[in-house]
Design a protein around this motif. Structure first.
Motif, PDB file in Angstrom:
ATOM      1  N   GLY A 102      10.798   5.116  -1.987  1.00 33.99           N
ATOM      2  CA  GLY A 102      10.704   6.380  -2.719  1.00 33.99           C
ATOM      3  C   GLY A 102      10.202   7.536  -1.895  1.00 33.99           C
ATOM      4  O   GLY A 102      10.021   8.640  -2.422  1.00 33.99           O
ATOM      5  N   LEU A 103       9.970   7.324  -0.592  1.00 34.35           N
ATOM      6  CA  LEU A 103       9.485   8.408   0.245  1.00 34.35           C
ATOM      7  C   LEU A 103      10.582   9.435   0.471  1.00 34.35           C
ATOM      8  O   LEU A 103      11.731   9.076   0.684  1.00 34.35           O
ATOM      9  CB  LEU A 103       9.008   7.850   1.594  1.00 34.35           C
ATOM     10  CG  LEU A 103       8.272   8.835   2.490  1.00 34.35           C
ATOM     11  CD1 LEU A 103       6.859   9.091   1.931  1.00 34.35           C
ATOM     12  CD2 LEU A 103       8.181   8.318   3.911  1.00 34.35           C
ATOM     13  N   ARG A 104      10.213  10.727   0.441  1.00 41.52           N
ATOM     14  CA  ARG A 104      11.203  11.781   0.627  1.00 41.52           C
ATOM     15  C   ARG A 104      10.747  12.851   1.607  1.00 41.52           C
ATOM     16  O   ARG A 104      11.277  13.963   1.608  1.00 41.52           O
ATOM     17  CB  ARG A 104      11.515  12.426  -0.726  1.00 41.52           C
ATOM     18  CG  ARG A 104      12.231  11.486  -1.707  1.00 41.52           C
ATOM     19  CD  ARG A 104      13.603  11.083  -1.191  1.00 41.52           C
ATOM     20  NE  ARG A 104      14.313  10.183  -2.099  1.00 41.52           N
ATOM     21  CZ  ARG A 104      14.285   8.872  -2.041  1.00 41.52           C
ATOM     22  NH1 ARG A 104      13.535   8.270  -1.108  1.00 41.52           N
ATOM     23  NH2 ARG A 104      14.943   8.135  -2.893  1.00 41.52           N
ATOM     24  N   LEU A 106       0.827  -1.199   0.000  1.00 45.06           N
ATOM     25  CA  LEU A 106       0.000   0.000   0.000  1.00 45.06           C
ATOM     26  C   LEU A 106       0.869   1.259   0.000  1.00 45.06           C
ATOM     27  O   LEU A 106       0.601   2.208  -0.746  1.00 45.06           O
ATOM     28  CB  LEU A 106      -0.921   0.005   1.216  1.00 45.06           C
ATOM     29  CG  LEU A 106      -2.086  -0.994   1.216  1.00 45.06           C
ATOM     30  CD1 LEU A 106      -2.885  -0.873   2.500  1.00 45.06           C
ATOM     31  CD2 LEU A 106      -2.988  -0.788   0.007  1.00 45.06           C
ATOM     32  N   LEU A 107       1.907   1.263   0.830  1.00 42.50           N
ATOM     33  CA  LEU A 107       2.808   2.417   0.883  1.00 42.50           C
ATOM     34  C   LEU A 107       3.452   2.661  -0.478  1.00 42.50           C
ATOM     35  O   LEU A 107       3.533   3.803  -0.949  1.00 42.50           O
ATOM     36  CB  LEU A 107       3.890   2.199   1.940  1.00 42.50           C
ATOM     37  CG  LEU A 107       3.435   2.136   3.398  1.00 42.50           C
ATOM     38  CD1 LEU A 107       4.629   1.879   4.317  1.00 42.50           C
ATOM     39  CD2 LEU A 107       2.731   3.417   3.802  1.00 42.50           C
ATOM     40  N   LYS A 108       3.901   1.596  -1.092  1.00 40.95           N
ATOM     41  CA  LYS A 108       4.546   1.718  -2.401  1.00 40.95           C
ATOM     42  C   LYS A 108       3.586   2.316  -3.428  1.00 40.95           C
ATOM     43  O   LYS A 108       3.957   3.182  -4.227  1.00 40.95           O
ATOM     44  CB  LYS A 108       5.034   0.349  -2.865  1.00 40.95           C
ATOM     45  CG  LYS A 108       5.767   0.372  -4.205  1.00 40.95           C
ATOM     46  CD  LYS A 108       6.258  -1.010  -4.587  1.00 40.95           C
ATOM     47  CE  LYS A 108       6.982  -0.989  -5.928  1.00 40.95           C
ATOM     48  NZ  LYS A 108       7.469  -2.355  -6.302  1.00 40.95           N
ATOM     49  N   GLY A 109       2.337   1.855  -3.392  1.00 38.05           N
ATOM     50  CA  GLY A 109       1.355   2.364  -4.347  1.00 38.05           C
ATOM     51  C   GLY A 109       1.040   3.830  -4.142  1.00 38.05           C
ATOM     52  O   GLY A 109       0.896   4.592  -5.105  1.00 38.05           O
ATOM     53  N   ILE A 110       0.950   4.254  -2.886  1.00 33.88           N
ATOM     54  CA  ILE A 110       0.654   5.659  -2.589  1.00 33.88           C
ATOM     55  C   ILE A 110       1.806   6.548  -3.044  1.00 33.88           C
ATOM     56  O   ILE A 110       1.596   7.587  -3.697  1.00 33.88           O
ATOM     57  CB  ILE A 110       0.420   5.852  -1.072  1.00 33.88           C
ATOM     58  CG1 ILE A 110      -0.773   5.012  -0.612  1.00 33.88           C
ATOM     59  CG2 ILE A 110       0.188   7.331  -0.756  1.00 33.88           C
ATOM     60  CD1 ILE A 110      -0.876   4.886   0.897  1.00 33.88           C
ATOM     61  N   ILE A 111       3.010   6.155  -2.702  1.00 39.68           N
ATOM     62  CA  ILE A 111       4.193   6.948  -3.069  1.00 39.68           C
ATOM     63  C   ILE A 111       4.333   7.030  -4.589  1.00 39.68           C
ATOM     64  O   ILE A 111       4.626   8.092  -5.151  1.00 39.68           O
ATOM     65  CB  ILE A 111       5.454   6.328  -2.442  1.00 39.68           C
ATOM     66  CG1 ILE A 111       5.373   6.418  -0.913  1.00 39.68           C
ATOM     67  CG2 ILE A 111       6.716   7.024  -2.943  1.00 39.68           C
ATOM     68  CD1 ILE A 111       6.417   5.605  -0.190  1.00 39.68           C
ATOM     69  N   ARG A 112       4.109   5.923  -5.258  1.00 37.14           N
ATOM     70  CA  ARG A 112       4.211   5.901  -6.720  1.00 37.14           C
ATOM     71  C   ARG A 112       3.148   6.804  -7.342  1.00 37.14           C
ATOM     72  O   ARG A 112       3.421   7.524  -8.315  1.00 37.14           O
ATOM     73  CB  ARG A 112       4.045   4.466  -7.226  1.00 37.14           C
ATOM     74  CG  ARG A 112       4.099   4.340  -8.747  1.00 37.14           C
ATOM     75  CD  ARG A 112       4.010   2.886  -9.170  1.00 37.14           C
ATOM     76  NE  ARG A 112       5.183   2.131  -8.733  1.00 37.14           N
ATOM     77  CZ  ARG A 112       5.330   0.813  -8.940  1.00 37.14           C
ATOM     78  NH1 ARG A 112       4.367   0.130  -9.545  1.00 37.14           N
ATOM     79  NH2 ARG A 112       6.409   0.203  -8.514  1.00 37.14           N
ATOM     80  N   ALA A 113       1.924   6.785  -6.809  1.00 35.78           N
ATOM     81  CA  ALA A 113       0.851   7.626  -7.348  1.00 35.78           C
ATOM     82  C   ALA A 113       1.208   9.099  -7.219  1.00 35.78           C
ATOM     83  O   ALA A 113       0.979   9.893  -8.138  1.00 35.78           O
ATOM     84  CB  ALA A 113      -0.457   7.333  -6.609  1.00 35.78           C
ATOM     85  N   GLY A 114       1.789   9.473  -6.079  1.00 35.74           N
ATOM     86  CA  GLY A 114       2.187  10.855  -5.892  1.00 35.74           C
ATOM     87  C   GLY A 114       3.275  11.277  -6.853  1.00 35.74           C
ATOM     88  O   GLY A 114       3.243  12.376  -7.412  1.00 35.74           O
ATOM     89  N   LYS A 115       4.244  10.397  -7.065  1.00 33.17           N
ATOM     90  CA  LYS A 115       5.350  10.718  -7.975  1.00 33.17           C
ATOM     91  C   LYS A 115       4.851  10.895  -9.400  1.00 33.17           C
ATOM     92  O   LYS A 115       5.313  11.770 -10.132  1.00 33.17           O
ATOM     93  CB  LYS A 115       6.403   9.613  -7.915  1.00 33.17           C
ATOM     94  CG  LYS A 115       7.273   9.676  -6.663  1.00 33.17           C
ATOM     95  CD  LYS A 115       8.511   8.824  -6.832  1.00 33.17           C
ATOM     96  CE  LYS A 115       9.498   9.079  -5.696  1.00 33.17           C
ATOM     97  NZ  LYS A 115      10.782   8.384  -5.904  1.00 33.17           N
ATOM     98  N   ARG A 116       3.928  10.067  -9.810  1.00 31.98           N
ATOM     99  CA  ARG A 116       3.417  10.160 -11.177  1.00 31.98           C
ATOM    100  C   ARG A 116       2.701  11.472 -11.426  1.00 31.98           C
ATOM    101  O   ARG A 116       2.690  11.988 -12.550  1.00 31.98           O
ATOM    102  CB  ARG A 116       2.483   8.981 -11.460  1.00 31.98           C
ATOM    103  CG  ARG A 116       3.223   7.655 -11.637  1.00 31.98           C
ATOM    104  CD  ARG A 116       2.268   6.499 -11.838  1.00 31.98           C
ATOM    105  NE  ARG A 116       2.986   5.268 -12.145  1.00 31.98           N
ATOM    106  CZ  ARG A 116       2.425   4.063 -12.205  1.00 31.98           C
ATOM    107  NH1 ARG A 116       1.111   3.947 -11.982  1.00 31.98           N
ATOM    108  NH2 ARG A 116       3.142   2.994 -12.491  1.00 31.98           N
ATOM    109  N   GLN A 117       2.084  12.030 -10.380  1.00 33.11           N
ATOM    110  CA  GLN A 117       1.373  13.301 -10.525  1.00 33.11           C
ATOM    111  C   GLN A 117       2.229  14.494 -10.112  1.00 33.11           C
ATOM    112  O   GLN A 117       1.788  15.637 -10.188  1.00 33.11           O
ATOM    113  CB  GLN A 117       0.086  13.271  -9.696  1.00 33.11           C
ATOM    114  CG  GLN A 117      -0.947  12.283 -10.206  1.00 33.11           C
ATOM    115  CD  GLN A 117      -1.387  12.560 -11.628  1.00 33.11           C
ATOM    116  OE1 GLN A 117      -1.589  13.718 -12.014  1.00 33.11           O
ATOM    117  NE2 GLN A 117      -1.542  11.517 -12.425  1.00 33.11           N
ATOM    118  N   GLY A 118       3.443  14.212  -9.626  1.00 37.57           N
ATOM    119  CA  GLY A 118       4.353  15.287  -9.250  1.00 37.57           C
ATOM    120  C   GLY A 118       3.957  16.033  -7.992  1.00 37.57           C
ATOM    121  O   GLY A 118       4.232  17.231  -7.857  1.00 37.57           O
TER     122      GLY A 118
END
Length: 279
Positions: free
Chosen positions: A274-276, A239-251
């Protein structure tokens, strides 16, 4: 690239902390504006979570708009140009509403809490939003809605926010019309639909305490099952990976708060996902 070393001595802990701070922003959580002093002393990057419900929990009456405005303004001013993320009321569950309810809910953790409570008490909700918007002219301010479970709730909350903005404009009261609006991802439904929320929100904040609890069906305060509460469970990591990836894709920015954010044993895992940003 960043290199982290783990040893059991104070000097190395300080080096680790400095390296971590260089690697990603670290925000503080507060319950009152006076706590900004600690964040500033620790060289924090701002406030990632202002738990506004404590203004209610520590008062015998519902805080007025002016009382809230003064508290939010003090926080934004004390932050001295650093962002302050103000979460709207996270009342309900075990916080105040059950004690005051005529008929307490049988399962308040799954009942009328957080954004649901605010949307059912619009006058109170609007007073808080007015206070936040008025404080936004004193420095970088962000609004965050808690426990959003579906797009409809976010849209309803934003609609109320727009109504409040229109009222302030008509009254000639200044506010930041470009104020950023985000949500806390605390329910599995929000985590699964993160790609949708990432298109509608300005930022996402992962609330791991509730996300783990709701996903694993474990009450972390229940000693009989507390051993089953783990942020490293594979379902949580996915779930964490999916949330972080979704945010990155939308910038957009994705941050994480809760007990996991304060556990150095989890930091490398979170960076790897990928969390920053930590709160």
């Amino acid at each position: 690239k960043y290199c982290f070393f783990f040893f059991n001595d104070t000097a190395t802990t300080e080096i680790y902390t400095l390296s971590l701070h260089d690697a990603l922003p670290i925000y503080g959580n507060i319950e009152f504006a006076s706590e900004l002093k600690i964040i500033n002393e620790m060289n924090g990057d701002g406030v990632g979570l202002f738990r506004t419900e404590f203004l209610y929990l520590t008062s015998e009456h519902e805080p007025t708009e002016e009382e809230q405005f003064e508290e939010y303004r003090n926080a934004v001013t004390a932050a001295a140009g650093k962002p302050v993320t103000i979460r709207t009321l996270d009342l309900g569950s075990d916080k105040m509403t059950q004690a005051r309810a005529t008929i307490p809910e049988r399962n308040p953790a799954l009942g009328c809490r957080s954004i649901r409570y605010s949307l059912q008490h619009l006058s109170m909700f609007k007073r808080q939003l007015r206070a936040i918007l008025r404080a936004s002219v004193f420095g970088p301010t962000r609004i965050m809605f808690p426990l959003i479970t579906g797009p409809t709730e976010l849209r309803q909350a934003r609609m109320v926010l727009r109504d409040v903005m229109e009222d302030l404009t008509e009254e000639g009261i200044k506010y930041d019309p470009q104020i950023m609006v985000g949500i806390m991802v605390e329910a599995p439904s929000a985590a699964i639909m993160a790609h949708v929320f990432a298109r509608e929100a300005d930022f996402l904040s992962i609330g791991t305490n509730d996300l783990v609890q709701y996903t694993l069906a474990v009450d972390r305060t229940n000693e009989k099952v507390a051993n089953l509460y783990s942020a490293c469970q594979p379902a949580i990591i996915r779930l964490l990976k999916g949330i972080i990836r979704a945010g990155k894709r939308q910038g957009i920015e994705v941050s994480l708060c809760g007990g996991v954010a304060s556990d150095t044993d989890h930091v490398l895992l979170l960076l790897g996902l990928g969390l920053r940003s930590l709160t």
